[in-house]
Every structure is written in C-alpha cells, then in structure tokens.
Design a protein around this motif. Structure first.
Motif, short mmCIF file in Angstrom:
data_model
loop_
_atom_site.label_atom_id
_atom_site.label_comp_id
_atom_site.label_asym_id
_atom_site.label_seq_id
_atom_site.Cartn_x
_atom_site.Cartn_y
_atom_site.Cartn_z
N SER A 82 0.82 -1.20 0.00
CA SER A 82 0.00 0.00 0.00
C SER A 82 0.87 1.26 0.00
CB SER A 82 -0.88 -0.05 1.23
OG SER A 82 -2.02 0.71 1.06
N VAL A 99 -3.19 5.19 2.63
CA VAL A 99 -2.85 3.78 2.48
C VAL A 99 -4.02 2.93 2.97
CG1 VAL A 99 -0.35 4.01 2.60
CG2 VAL A 99 -1.65 3.79 4.70
N ASP A 100 -4.21 1.83 2.27
CA ASP A 100 -5.36 0.99 2.55
C ASP A 100 -4.90 -0.22 3.36
OD1 ASP A 100 -7.84 -0.07 2.49
OD2 ASP A 100 -7.75 -0.76 0.40
#
Lengths: 684, 166
Positions: free
Chosen positions: A54, A514-515
C-alpha cells in the motif's frame, strides 16, 4: 497425579478421566492453541505485506498526480509568453527534443575528451562486446569495481544503436534452443541477477532470455544490472530480449533512485550518463512474442491495446511514458486527428507498461497505482483469442512467491527481485518455457539463501518484517499528524482526548492514503484507557519530525516531510547540471509548485524562512540532498527514531555482508521497537 | 430509564458494527482477487486470527455451514460474515487461559521433569488428538525447542504462545 485438567468437556461426575484420555484432551488443547498461534502469525504476515504494498503504490500515485500537474503547467506556460521561463526550461529536460536527436547521431556528445586514467583499475572493454567481456564485467561488479565512464558511455552508445534497429515488438523463437527463460523485475538488485545466471547459465544461442523490464530504480546496483543486461544484449542480440518497464523512464528515475545512484557513482559525468541511459530506455522494445504463442509485456493489456497499432507507433517518442507527447506542429487541418492518434498511441504504451490484472470484468482505471488500467479476465480472453496467443506473461507486481497465476491460468506474473520490501518479504522467480508446447516451469529463489548466520525462525522473520513495515507506516502517520489530529478532534466533542476504537479507525481510513487493516493494527499503534477508549495522542507516540538545519514549526516541517519524495523529484528536475545544488529561488518555486498541486496551506513567507535557514553558508545555494536527508523523527527525549532506517545509505558496502547486516538491522529494528513500545514484539 | 435502554442499544449496535468491520478486514487481507471470496483452506486462518480457538473438528462444522453446494474451493464473504458475527457476538471458541495450557503440557510430562523431549512432543502431537502434519510439526519444533538445551521448556513456550494481541 496432582494436577487435574479442568476442560469444559462434558464428563461424567465421579469418574476419573483415565490417563490416556487426559493425554488426548491435553494434546487437542495444545494443538488448537498452536494452530491459533500460527494463524495469528499468518495474519501478521499478510497485513505486513498489505502495508508494504500500500505504501509503495501510494508513492506511485503521488508521482503520477504530480505528473498530471506538470502537464497542465507546461501547457499553460507554452501559451503564456510572460510566464516563468525558468520552470519551462526545467521541464524541457523531460520533453523529448526529438527533432534534434534524430539529426545528431549522438546525444551524449564526443567521448574524445574523456580519457582512461593510468590509475584506473576497473575492467576494460573493447567493442564489439563478446561473451568473454560479459564475464569480465560480471566478475568486476562482483568485486565492486566500477566501470569507467568512457567504457560505460561507449557501451550505452552501442546498445542504443543496436536497439534503434529493433522493432517495437520482439519476436523470439525457440526452434533452435528448444527453451527460453523469462525474468521479471530486478530493480537494481545485482544479487538476484547473479542468482539467476548461477542457476540458469548465461545467455547464449542455446539459452535465450527475455528480461521483462524494471531493471533499475529502488535497488542499490541499478547501473550494474542495466549494464550487464545491455552487455548481454550486445553479445547475443538474437538471444537476449529486453522489454521496457515502467521504471525505464526518466521521470520515474528522478524519484526512485536511479538518477541519485548515477550522480553518486559518476559525479562529474552524471549528466552524460543520465542522458545516455534515457536514450537507451526510450529505444527499448515494448513487448516480446515467443513462438507466436506467448506475449511478454511488463504491465499488461487493456481493451485499447492492439498488436497492429503497437507495431506501428514511434516508441522513441516517450522518454517518459508518464506524459503524452507534446505537439510541436501548430495548426494544419489534420492536426486534430493527429493529436488524437498520438494520445491513443500514448495510452496504449501507458497501459502496456502500467496495468495490472484483476478479477473484475472489463477495463477500469488503475486507481491504486494511478496509471494504466485493471484488466479483467474477459479482456485477457478476447485479446489472446484475437491474436491467437495462449498465455500472457507480465511482471510489474511483487508477489510473495515470485509468481502468480490469474485469469484461469492465462496470465502469469513473474517477479525476479527477491527480498523486495525487506529481507524475507518475498521470493524471486523466473520462468522456463521448454519443448514445442512451451511447457511452463517456474524456478523460485532467494538471493542470499545460503548464509552462515543462524537461521531465523518463522516467528522471528515475521517480527522483523512487521517491525520494518510498522516503522514505514508510522512515518506516514507522522507526516499527516495535524490532519489526523483535526479528524480525531471532530469525534472528541467533549475534548476528553479519547475516542472510540471505531471512530479512531474511521479517522485513519479518512485521512491516510494507504489501505491497511486499521482494526488489526490498532493494538500496535495506539493505547487504550481503562474504558477501552483510544487515547488518540498516543497515535504519534510523542514522536515528532525535526529538521537538522531548520527550526521552523512543526506544521511546516511536517508538510515538507510528507511531500519529501515529490519535492526530491521537483528538485532533480530543477537541478539540470546534477550538481546537487539549487538556488533559493528554485527551492521556493519547487515548494510553490507543490503547494498549488496539493492544495496545502503554506504561506510564501514560511517557505522563504525555510529556504533561508537551509542556505547554510549564505551563498544563495541549497544542497538539496542534505536538506532531504536531514529530516529526523525523534521522540520526546530527543532520541533518534530514524537511525536504523538509514541502513540503506551505504548500500554499496551492503552487498557482501548482506546476511550479517540483515540480522543486525533486524535486531536493531526489534530493539528499537522494544524501547518505544514493549508490547509490539511480545504480541503474537 | 428509557434513555439508558437507548444507550445500551446504541452500544450493542456499535459493538455489532465494529465486529463486522473487524471480520471484513480479516477477510480482505486473505482475499487476493478482491472479489469477496477466499480459498476454503484459509478460513481456519481467518477464524483463528480473529481470536477464536476452535478444534479442527469444530472448524469443519463451520465450513459445512457456509460452503457452496458445488465444491468451488472458495468461500463467499456474504456467507462467512453472518456466521462469524454470531460466533464473535456470542464469544464462542474463546481460548482457554494460559494456566490451562500449561497444565496440558504438564499432563504430557508424565515424569514431571519440567520439560518435554523432542521425541515426546513429536509423539503426542502426531499420534494423539487432531494430529499435526509433518510441516506443522517441524514448524512447531523449530520454535519450541530450546536451542541450548535441545528440549522443550514448556513453561517458556507457553508464554510465547499465549501473548495476547489485544
């Protein structure tokens, strides 16, 4: 025996469990406990991967966003004659001067004024490159020797001339060799290339290779990797097929380390070397077709891509694939349709180099990376059918096992840089296709497998990786501290300093780009009070970003830190002579570009103050490498939190001692974590 | 009175939502294709990573409840979520406390030596209960055996196994 096992298993009262029964119950209990323990470790391994990936993709997204911004600026400036000529000139370096380039046969100028000093101890090359010279180069780089700039430029020049004669699409045949090897991303990691040659032999008539792009950036030995591959190509032009990757791109190189490496290794001649590499990259073919059965491209395909138009376009136009080619002709009746065609061609190249396969049907913009597309199994099917291919081999994405099948086995990803995110993060792999049916055989490897150092257990390996991923994540969190605080306070209407776990997670989701699974990471990132409420200040662990040379407030430094990588790209564009210095005005301009692009609020006065404080010897020049490296993350005691993270600084020396260093950095990483928050390592 | 009932209901709702989000996150990191399915072999890992400690037998029962009619090899999120929510809301399959785990090791340590030999552990783990595969056994031995003594000092090992994430 004294101890009785009080399990919740129904058992008749008054009947003592036999010893055997008790042993079985005990064994089951241990087994299920152990299986839970392993599952938790596995979950940690997965989210560690998610964090690394990510963060990597959010960087790429930044880069592309910035690039779109550059494009609109360039267009604007070309209309406005009274605009800032300085910026236009700086951007000119990324614009292809293709009219000039076509006329002058040699973009790097004469080599006559570059002499081989008598003190030079590195390898000697004479053109044409032979297999023996390839071996010499490999030995020399193993011994950490540097190729003389004159030899390097001669080699690059020869490679460019030969590449110019190649078509956009390579056609490889296994009719003589009966087999062929396909390698994925190497990213400047020489030890992986050496591992492949060690296991698979050097390229020869019997041993053809396809190298599927991304030779450079990120790793410490991009020059050496690219040089060896080009030397192999020169020695066996009919057996070595080089595809362009999304990192064979000047603008990517500005951000991801290749240019920096060139400056470090070829200081005075860095401009020439940079230009020569950019030229070579822009002549790299875009795809390789093996026996008319297998298509090999770096990223993938889209519903726009057609082999016919790929074969026709002028690939050399794209010194950076990130921007559409600029229009040089003005007016004309057919200029509109020509422009459309240009855009269409450019989009194809972008899709080829940047796309990823996904299981969703159709073609969607690649929002994760910001460039290229996601192509679905239907796109793969119709493309393969239309061109009578059986398989699409692509690279571009790091995979834990070094390879991965998608779309019912019709897409095969291959990635050859092992330990890409950190030691132990992933295997590298290459593909061998053999026999008349091109049977697939995958070979996996780890670059520094056989080490004398004590082998780490699974748990230790994951703890190391996790610590390193968490540190990267913390830095990202810290860079967004003020935005996060603002978001937390929205949920904390009574100003108690605490919010619910759910609110904390949703604030992280809103602000961070960010995931990652915040609920799983929560226990490692923040502390709870006795009511199970998040004490949100602990998100930052009382860490703060400082800058060695500037005493400006928290928020200014936080912003500059957050966009440090983007700033570096802009600085490098301004720094046309690769001196490492830019003027105060240029520094301020770079910051204003950033501000306009990112809509951050920073006053011109504040930037000026920063600029002034960075001009250490008051000569109006700023050493931007020093500026970028002077960021420090410190805790409230002033202890440096970044120290062990700079372990890549001396990457050159890292090569031989990589095993010991890996363990040392692991340990220091773990030690560091322990000093900050003891629970991180102990948790399992 | 009414207010506090409302509050209780609100709390229950938010607990329910949080549990569902937690399950979603755990599922997603195993969903490689991002299409809300995971390999059936990963369900055990997901269930256990959510803090549950079922036996293999109990896990099989869960799988029967949610697997597709035809054997696809995949489990869909929409089936997994309600089952897992129920389990977590009811706090089922909670791991037993550390001292019970320690006692289990003591039961196997018939002579009360304070440690198990490699052979003893290997025998119990592969012959009794729900036996380990060879891979599981080797992985366990590699972390359980004390490198200096060559035996399993189970008191230390138990504390390694039971460190709680929460």
């Amino acid at each position: 025996m004294g101890c009785s096992l009080s399990l919740k298993t129904p058992k008749p009262k008054n009947v003592e469990l036999s010893r055997t029964e008790r042993k079985i119950i005990a064994a089951i209990l241990i087994q299920k406990w152990y299986r839970m323990y392993v599952a938790r470790l596995e979950a940690r391994r997965r989210y560690t991967w998610t964090i690394f990936q990510s963060i990597e993709y959010s960087g790429e997204q930044d880069q592309l966003k910035l690039h779109n911004f550059f494009n609109s600026m360039i267009n604007q400036l070309s209309l406005d004659v009274n605009g800032q000529p300085k910026i236009a000139r700086a951007f000119a370096s990324t614009q292809r001067p293709h009219v000039i380039a076509k006329e002058t046969s040699d973009v790097i100028g004469s080599l006559d004024d570059i002499h081989i000093e008598s003190t030079y101890t590195g390898p000697h090359l004479t053109l044409p490159i032979t297999h023996a010279q390839v071996k010499t180069l490999i030995q020399a780089f193993k011994a950490k020797q540097r190729l003389h700039v004159r030899y390097l430029l001669e080699l690059l020049n020869a490679a460019r001339k030969l590449l110019q004669q190649q078509k956009n699409i390579n056609y490889a045949s296994t009719s003589i060799s009966k087999q062929i090897t396909v390698c994925g991303d190497l990213h400047g990691k020489l030890e992986d290339l050496y591992m492949i040659f060690h296991k698979n032999g050097l390229p020869s008539v019997d041993n053809p290779f396809v190298f599927n792009g991304d030779f450079v950036d990120r790793g410490p030995s991009s020059i050496e990797v690219a040089t060896i591959l080009l030397a192999c190509f020169l020695a066996s032009p009919n057996e070595v097929f080089l595809n362009r990757g999304n990192h064979e791109d000047h603008v990517m190189n500005l951000r991801y380390g290749f240019i920096k490496e060139i400056i470090k290794k070829y200081k005075n001649n860095a401009v020439k070397v940079t230009n020569a590499f950019s030229e070579v990259f822009s002549w790299l073919p875009l795809a390789t077709v093996i026996d008319n059965k297998v298509l090999v491209v770096h990223g993938g395909i889209s519903d726009h891509v057609s082999m016919k138009s790929l074969a026709r376009l002028d690939r050399h136009k794209y010194i950076s694939v990130l921007r559409p080619p600029t229009i040089t002709e003005v007016g004309g009746l057919d200029s509109m349709s020509m422009e459309l065609q240009r855009l269409e061609e450019w989009k194809q190249v972008l899709d080829l180099l940047w796309s990823d396969p996904k299981s969703h049907m159709g073609c969607n913009p690649n929002t994760f990376r910001g460039g290229g597309c996601y192509f679905g199994p239907d796109v793969t099917d119709s493309f393969l059918e239309e061109h009578k291919f059986q398989l699409l081999i692509r690279s571009h994405e790091c995979k834990p096992e070094g390879f991965e099948y998608n779309h019912n086995g019709k897409v095969l990803t291959i990635f050859s840089a092992s330990n890409y995110y950190d030691i132990g993060s992933n295997k590298g792999a290459y593909i061998k296709l053999s026999g008349p049916d091109l049977q697939i055989h995958i070979v996996q490897f780890l670059a520094n497998e056989c080490s004398g150092v004590r082998k780490l257990t699974f748990t230790q390996r994951i703890s190391c990786l996790e610590a390193s991923a968490m540190q990267d994540l913390r830095e990202k969190i810290l860079a967004l501290k003020s935005d996060l605080l603002e978001e937390f306070k929205k949920h904390d209407t009574e100003e108690k300093g605490t919010i619910t776990i759910g609110d904390w997670c949703s604030a992280m989701e809103t602000v961070m780009d960010v995931d990652v699974p915040w609920r799983m990471l929560r226990s490692k990132l923040v502390k709870l009070n006795s009511d199970k409420q998040v004490i949100y200040d602990t998100t930052f662990e009382q860490l703060q970003i400082l800058h060695r040379y500037s005493e400006n407030g928290d928020s200014v430094m936080e912003l500059l830190y957050r966009y440090k990588d983007s700033l570096e790209t802009i600085f490098r564009i301004f720094d046309k002579d690769n001196s490492g210095y830019i003027s105060m005005t240029e520094f301020q301009e770079a910051c204003s570009i950033l501000i306009r692009h990112t809509s951050v609020s920073l006053l011109p006065g504040q930037i000026k103050d920063v600029a002034k404080s960075l001009d250490l010897n008051k000569d109006g020049q700023i050493d931007f490498n020093e500026f970028l490296e002077a960021f420090r993350i410190v805790d409230q005691r002033g202890l440096d939190y970044t120290a062990d993270h700079l372990r890549e600084a001396d990457s050159e020396e890292e090569f031989d001692n990589i095993d010991t260093i890996s363990l040392a950095s692991c340990n220091s990483g773990m030690g560091l974590k322990r000093s900050v928050e003891p629970s991180i390592l102990c948790s399992a | 009175m009414a207010a506090s009932t409302d509050e209780a209901k609100e709390n229950a709702d938010s607990l329910f939502n949080e549990i569902q989000r937690k399950i979603t996150e755990a599922f997603d990191i195993f969903d490689h294709e991002s299409n809300k399915t995971v390999d059936v072999r990963e369900i055990g890992t997901i269930v256990r990573s959510l803090g549950c400690c079922p036996t293999e037998g109990e896990l099989q029962d869960m799988l029967h409840e949610i697997e597709e009619e035809e054997n696809t090899g995949y489990i869909r999120f929409e089936k997994f979520l309600p089952m897992m929510t129920k389990i977590l809301m009811e706090r089922r399959y909670k791991p037993s406390p550390e001292d019970i785990l320690l006692k289990a090791f003591q039961v196997l340590d018939v002579e009360m030596k304070g440690y198990l030999t490699r052979e003893e552990l290997e025998k119990y783990m592969t012959e009794e209960g729900e036996p380990f595969t060879q891979d599981e056994l080797e992985e366990m031995l590699s972390s359980a055996i004390d490198p200096d003594k060559g035996t399993i000092l189970y008191k230390d090992y138990v504390s390694e196994l039971t460190v709680d994430e929460q």
